[in-house]
Design an enzyme around this catalytic site. Structure first.
Site, short mmCIF file in Angstrom:
data_model
loop_
_atom_site.label_atom_id
_atom_site.label_comp_id
_atom_site.label_asym_id
_atom_site.label_seq_id
_atom_site.Cartn_x
_atom_site.Cartn_y
_atom_site.Cartn_z
N LYS A 1 -15.62 5.79 -0.39
CA LYS A 1 -14.26 6.18 0.14
C LYS A 1 -14.74 7.81 0.69
CE LYS A 1 -9.82 5.48 0.00
NZ LYS A 1 -8.98 4.27 -0.12
P1 NAD Z 1 0.68 5.96 4.76
O1 NAD Z 1 0.25 7.42 5.30
O2 NAD Z 1 1.08 4.93 6.00
O3 NAD Z 1 2.19 6.29 3.93
C1 NAD Z 1 2.32 7.11 3.00
C2 NAD Z 1 3.91 7.19 2.70
O4 NAD Z 1 3.90 7.78 1.66
C3 NAD Z 1 4.41 8.19 3.83
O5 NAD Z 1 5.67 7.55 4.22
C4 NAD Z 1 4.59 9.39 3.34
O6 NAD Z 1 5.82 10.03 3.92
C5 NAD Z 1 5.00 8.79 1.85
N1 NAD Z 1 4.80 9.95 0.66
C6 NAD Z 1 3.83 10.61 0.50
N2 NAD Z 1 3.84 11.43 -0.53
C7 NAD Z 1 5.06 11.06 -0.74
C8 NAD Z 1 5.94 11.63 -2.06
N3 NAD Z 1 5.42 12.37 -2.97
N4 NAD Z 1 6.93 10.90 -2.33
C9 NAD Z 1 7.44 9.95 -1.26
N5 NAD Z 1 6.81 9.59 -0.59
C10 NAD Z 1 5.73 10.18 -0.33
O7 NAD Z 1 -0.25 5.62 3.94
P2 NAD Z 1 -0.47 4.04 3.39
O8 NAD Z 1 -1.88 3.62 4.25
O9 NAD Z 1 0.84 3.27 3.19
O10 NAD Z 1 -1.19 4.30 1.91
C11 NAD Z 1 0.01 4.57 0.94
C12 NAD Z 1 -0.97 4.31 -0.59
O11 NAD Z 1 -1.49 3.01 -0.65
C13 NAD Z 1 -2.05 5.13 -0.49
O12 NAD Z 1 -2.32 5.53 -2.05
C14 NAD Z 1 -3.35 4.44 -0.36
O13 NAD Z 1 -4.42 4.68 -0.80
C15 NAD Z 1 -2.94 2.96 -0.78
N6 NAD Z 1 -3.63 1.92 0.07
C16 NAD Z 1 -3.39 1.64 1.40
C17 NAD Z 1 -4.09 0.74 2.11
C18 NAD Z 1 -3.92 0.57 3.46
O14 NAD Z 1 -4.56 -0.46 4.09
N7 NAD Z 1 -3.00 1.19 4.24
C19 NAD Z 1 -4.82 -0.20 1.33
C20 NAD Z 1 -5.10 0.11 0.00
C21 NAD Z 1 -4.24 1.17 -0.61
#
Ligand code: NAD
Length: 422
Positions: free
Chosen positions: A112
């Site tokens: 990471k």
């Molecule tokens: P992203 O940036 O697209 O979305 C994150 C969302 O969460 C945003 O809409 C933001 O406004 C919201 N957010 C942040 N803090 C918040 C809070 N305190 N309360 C409510 N909403 C909040 O990111 P993502 O890629 O969707 O990732 C989200 C999670 O999923 C992370 O933990 C990431 O590690 C995990 N994840 C993502 C992927 C991927 O492929 N995108 C893969 C595995 C895991």
């Protein structure tokens, strides 16, 4: 105000990752020598990232890349650009990647990266300079056969394209396989952008089947309407579920009759937030977490459900689209309240699975159509869910422990057969 600011952060994510490893290793009765070989990160790099801002001033940011494991293949894991990035957070996320890749049985270890910065306050040109400088700094330890970054919170396909370009300029030839989650025009895979949310959906569907909960009409709540959360919400709607509440950093919205999710996506793209969506009611982050529903999907960041608010959860299934949103203390409350948890290293593994497909396509210079990608993803997610669920039933352990036992067990087997260089 951030939606989780009212909850106390009890432990840092790396402590949680280590605790979950110990629980799995104990349940597997794992030899101490093997524990010593696989528990801790293999390599950690901290870099200074000076960036010329549009004003002409140079600002120094701090960045990290952690390779937790290369026992089963090259390290693999996203890059996060966020103000809260710390070395411990990156270590935790790298550790989870190791077990996650093993749970879905793809030939990767875990890694990471992250830069402590606030991309929301930076222009595109500043972001590009930051990305290229960070990529140059971590360049010696990444590569298609060593460590393959991907997007995570606040990093995008465009950012992956800049990393690929920076790496390729240094090598002197195009190396598309150095990152995944790239734009499709640059060796990205069809279906990658939707893959995490799609995988989340498949694991929820499998859970509903096993728990005899109909998907049709299932009330669903999503914390964090970003990439993972919005796609999972969209697929839940398509399957007939009713998404009644969603949130982002600016707030939470609710409609007991079900939100029109495709319209919320359009609204958020236009306005930057879900807040103010016509026909919805604004609720607090606490109310969102405590909403009575069949499925709660935490899809924002770590530690959003802790010992403090876990007892308020009234969902039957909690699907961890985010990494580490539920703390070990909250896990215990869920066990007491018979809440079925789909753990992150299974639930959100669709993203890394299609990243793996992207890397395979890049390395072979042969690309698949979207139906192929989705069918292969579905097969892996369903099989992995069943593998974890069978351990949960056979060993009478919760789903988190079952998933960790599967992941840690597979990495341990790889370490044992590889042995230690004397
Ligand atoms: P992203 O940036 O697209 O979305 C994150 C969302 O969460 C945003 O809409 C933001 O406004 C919201 N957010 C942040 N803090 C918040 C809070 N305190 N309360 C409510 N909403 C909040 O990111 P993502 O890629 O969707 O990732 C989200 C999670 O999923 C992370 O933990 C990431 O590690 C995990 N994840 C993502 C992927 C991927 O492929 N995108 C893969 C595995 C895991």
């Amino acid at each position: 105000m951030l939606a989780t600011e009212t909850t106390t952060i009890v432990k840092n994510a790396y402590e949680v990752a280590l605790e979950n490893f110990d629980l799995a290793a104990n349940a597997l009765d794992l030899d101490n020598n093997v524990r010593a070989m696989i528990k801790y990160p293999e390599r950690e790099l901290k870099v200074s990232v000076p960036v010329r801002m549009d004003s002409g001033k140079i600002v120094r940011f701090e960045g990290y890349r952690v390779q937790h494991s290369t026992q089963r293949g090259p390290a693999k894991g996203g890059i996060r650009f966020h103000p809260n990035v710390t070395i411990d957070e990156v270590r935790a996320l790298a550790t989870w990647m190791t077990w996650k890749c093993a749970v879905v049985n793809i030939p990767y270890g875990g890694g990471k990266g992250g830069v402590t910065c606030n991309p929301k306050q930076m222009s595109q040109t500043e972001l590009e300079r930051l990305t290229r400088r960070y990529a140059s700094s971590i360049l010696p330890i990444i590569g298609p056969e060593k460590d393959i970054p991907a997007p995570d919170v606040y990093t995008t396909p465009q950012i992956m394209a800049w990393i690929m370009d920076t790496y390729s300029m240094n090598k002197g030839y195009p190396v598309t396989g150095v990152v995944t989650g790239k734009p499709v025009d640059l060796g990205g895979s069809l279906g990658r952008n939707e893959a995490t949310g799609r995988g989340v959906f498949y694991t929820i569907r499998s859970s509903c089947r096993n728990l005899a909960i109909p998907l049709e009409g299932a009330r669903t709540v999503v914390q964090g309407f970003g990439n993972a959360g919005s796609i999972a919400a969209t697929l839940m709607c398509q399957a007939g579920a009713k998404v009644i509440a969603v949130s982002d950093t600016r707030g939470c919205i609710f409609n007991p009759r079900g939100l029109d999710i495709p319209a919320v996506v359009v609204f958020k793209n236009r306005t930057g937030s879900v807040v103010g969506f016509p026909g919805s009611e604004k609720i607090t982050p606490e109310e969102l977490i405590a909403m009575e529903c069949e499925v709660l999907i935490p899809a924002a960041l770590e530690n959003s459900i802790t010992a403090e608010n876990a007892h308020t959860v009234r969902a039957r299934i909690v699907a961890e689209a985010a990494n580490g949103p539920v703390t070990p203390e909250a896990d215990r409350v869920f066990d007491q309240n018979a809440i079925f948890l789909i753990p992150d290293i299974l639930c959100n593994a669709g993203g890394v699975t299609v990243s793996y497909f992207e890397w395979v396509q890049d390395e072979n210079h042969l690309f698949w159509d979207e139906n192929d990608v989705n069918a292969k993803l579905e097969k892996i997610m369903v099989r992995s869910f069943n593998d974890v669920f069978n351990i949960h039933v056979d060993r009478k352990v919760n789903m988190r422990l079952a998933a960790n036992m599967l992941g840690v067990g597979r990495v341990a087997e790889a370490a044992k057969v590889r042995g230690l260089y004397p």
